[in-house]
Design an enzyme around this catalytic site. Structure first.
Site, PDB file in Angstrom:
ATOM      1  N   LYS A 161       0.825  -1.208   0.000  1.00  0.00           N
ATOM      2  CA  LYS A 161       0.000   0.000   0.000  1.00  0.00           C
ATOM      3  C   LYS A 161       0.858   1.256   0.000  1.00  0.00           C
ATOM      4  O   LYS A 161       0.551   2.237  -0.694  1.00  0.00           O
ATOM      5  CB  LYS A 161      -0.954  -0.025   1.197  1.00  0.00           C
ATOM      6  CG  LYS A 161      -2.069  -1.055   1.055  1.00  0.00           C
ATOM      7  CD  LYS A 161      -2.823  -1.295   2.350  1.00  0.00           C
ATOM      8  CE  LYS A 161      -3.874  -2.392   2.165  1.00  0.00           C
ATOM      9  NZ  LYS A 161      -4.572  -2.751   3.412  1.00  0.00           N
TER      10      LYS A 161
ATOM     11  N   GLN B 188      -4.413  -1.464   9.573  1.00  0.00           N
ATOM     12  CA  GLN B 188      -4.425  -2.785   8.954  1.00  0.00           C
ATOM     13  C   GLN B 188      -5.061  -3.816   9.881  1.00  0.00           C
ATOM     14  O   GLN B 188      -4.697  -3.927  11.044  1.00  0.00           O
ATOM     15  CB  GLN B 188      -2.987  -3.210   8.610  1.00  0.00           C
ATOM     16  CG  GLN B 188      -2.889  -4.538   7.891  1.00  0.00           C
ATOM     17  CD  GLN B 188      -3.520  -4.520   6.505  1.00  0.00           C
ATOM     18  OE1 GLN B 188      -3.388  -3.566   5.757  1.00  0.00           O
ATOM     19  NE2 GLN B 188      -4.211  -5.588   6.162  1.00  0.00           N
TER      20      GLN B 188
ATOM     21  N   ASP C 126     -10.442   3.540   4.105  1.00  0.00           N
ATOM     22  CA  ASP C 126     -10.837   2.134   3.934  1.00  0.00           C
ATOM     23  C   ASP C 126     -12.345   2.011   3.732  1.00  0.00           C
ATOM     24  O   ASP C 126     -12.833   0.983   3.260  1.00  0.00           O
ATOM     25  CB  ASP C 126     -10.426   1.310   5.159  1.00  0.00           C
ATOM     26  CG  ASP C 126      -9.313   0.312   4.849  1.00  0.00           C
ATOM     27  OD1 ASP C 126      -9.079   0.032   3.656  1.00  0.00           O
ATOM     28  OD2 ASP C 126      -8.690  -0.190   5.799  1.00  0.00           O
TER      29      ASP C 126
END
Length: 284
Positions: free
Chosen positions: A53, A97, A120
């Site tokens: 990412k 995460q 997200d």
């Protein structure tokens, strides 16, 4: 019939190119888009994902920081760090995460992220905005799936029947909402669905997102249907595979996504889009 592949790698490269152009325009106005990724613990897969990412972000000119913390970090310390990032105007996107260590409440951690930095798309505010058709960040995987459908000319899905296999908050539910917003007629199937094949055989589009190998086989799909495979599994030889019987389905479907090289790259690409849009909103 042999299905045409929806190439997630090629489409993600195109999206990254578009992001890079918009990032350059923001920088010209004095705004440096920035994503902060938080990794707690030493989960091997999470380490790979987070590094990817950050690398993706840097390729497009987005600033990215990976903050790594030990598995015994307290939830209070993590929440305090998120609060500091929420208050930092130089940070436009925050990604924690998952999975987190067992002693942490993932829901409480995600809810601590400011909705305008929730790139997200997991915050309840983001989910609510999607439900009622308001602007907000979309979860990256279903967002990427919709872009894949658009790439094959399926943007307005009026008259199309879409079947989503899976009801997770991360993929299944938001996928259904996005398909509805594109005018599809949507059926959501799950472990409590008694005859999955009876429903999938009616579908013009099938999205498989349950994390179980061969949940969708060739006899369960109408010839010419579009099959989007969100799954990430390993076969008996340890090779990466999806949720569908790819070898058999590619002889029946009209379009199909491969694993790897399908939905995965698009998930990562849409994170960049969300981060860029957060910076554009913050930068006026």
């Amino acid at each position: 019939m042999t299905a045409q592949l929806i190439d997630g790698n090629a489409l993600a490269q195109q999206v990254r190119g578009e992001v890079a152009g918009r990032v350059a325009a923001l920088k010209a106005r004095g705004v440096q888009p920035h994503l902060t990724v938080i990794l707690v613990g030493e989960d091997p897969a999470s380490q790979v994902y987070t590094r990817s990412k950050v690398a993706d972000s840097e390729q497009t000119g987005l600033g990215a920081t990976l903050e790594r913390y030990p598995a015994d970090m307290t939830q209070a310390d993590l929440l305090a760090r998120i609060a500091a990032l929420n208050a930092d105007p130089a940070v436009h996107g925050i990604l924690v995460q998952l999975p987190l260590p067992p002693h942490m409440d993932s829901h409480a951690v995600i809810e601590a992220i400011a909705p305008h930095k929730d790139v997200d798309g997991f915050h309840v505010a983001s989910a609510g905005a999607l439900m009622v058709g308001q602007p907000g960040f979309r979860p990256c995987t279903p967002y990427g799936c919709m872009k894949m459908l658009e790439s094959i000319g399926m943007k307005d899905l009026k008259g199309k029947h879409a079947v989503v296999i899976g009801r997770s908050n991360i993929v299944g539910k938001p996928m259904a909402m996005m398909l509805l917003a594109a005018n599809a007629t949507v059926t959501v199937c799950h472990s409590g669905t008694p005859d999955l094949g009876a429903l999938t055989r009616q579908a013009d589009i099938v999205v498989a997102a349950v994390g179980k190998r061969n949940v969708l086989t060739a006899h369960m799909v109408r010839p010419g249907a579009v099959v989007i495979d969100v799954g990430m599994n390993r076969d008996d030889a340890g090779k990466l595979c999806g949720d569908v019987d790819f070898a058999a389905l590619k002889e029946v479907a009209g379009w199909i996504t491969p694993v790897p090289g399908g939905v995965g790259p698009m998930t990562r690409a849409m994170l960049l889009v969300n981060t860029l849009e957060a910076a554009e909103q913050a930068g006026g």
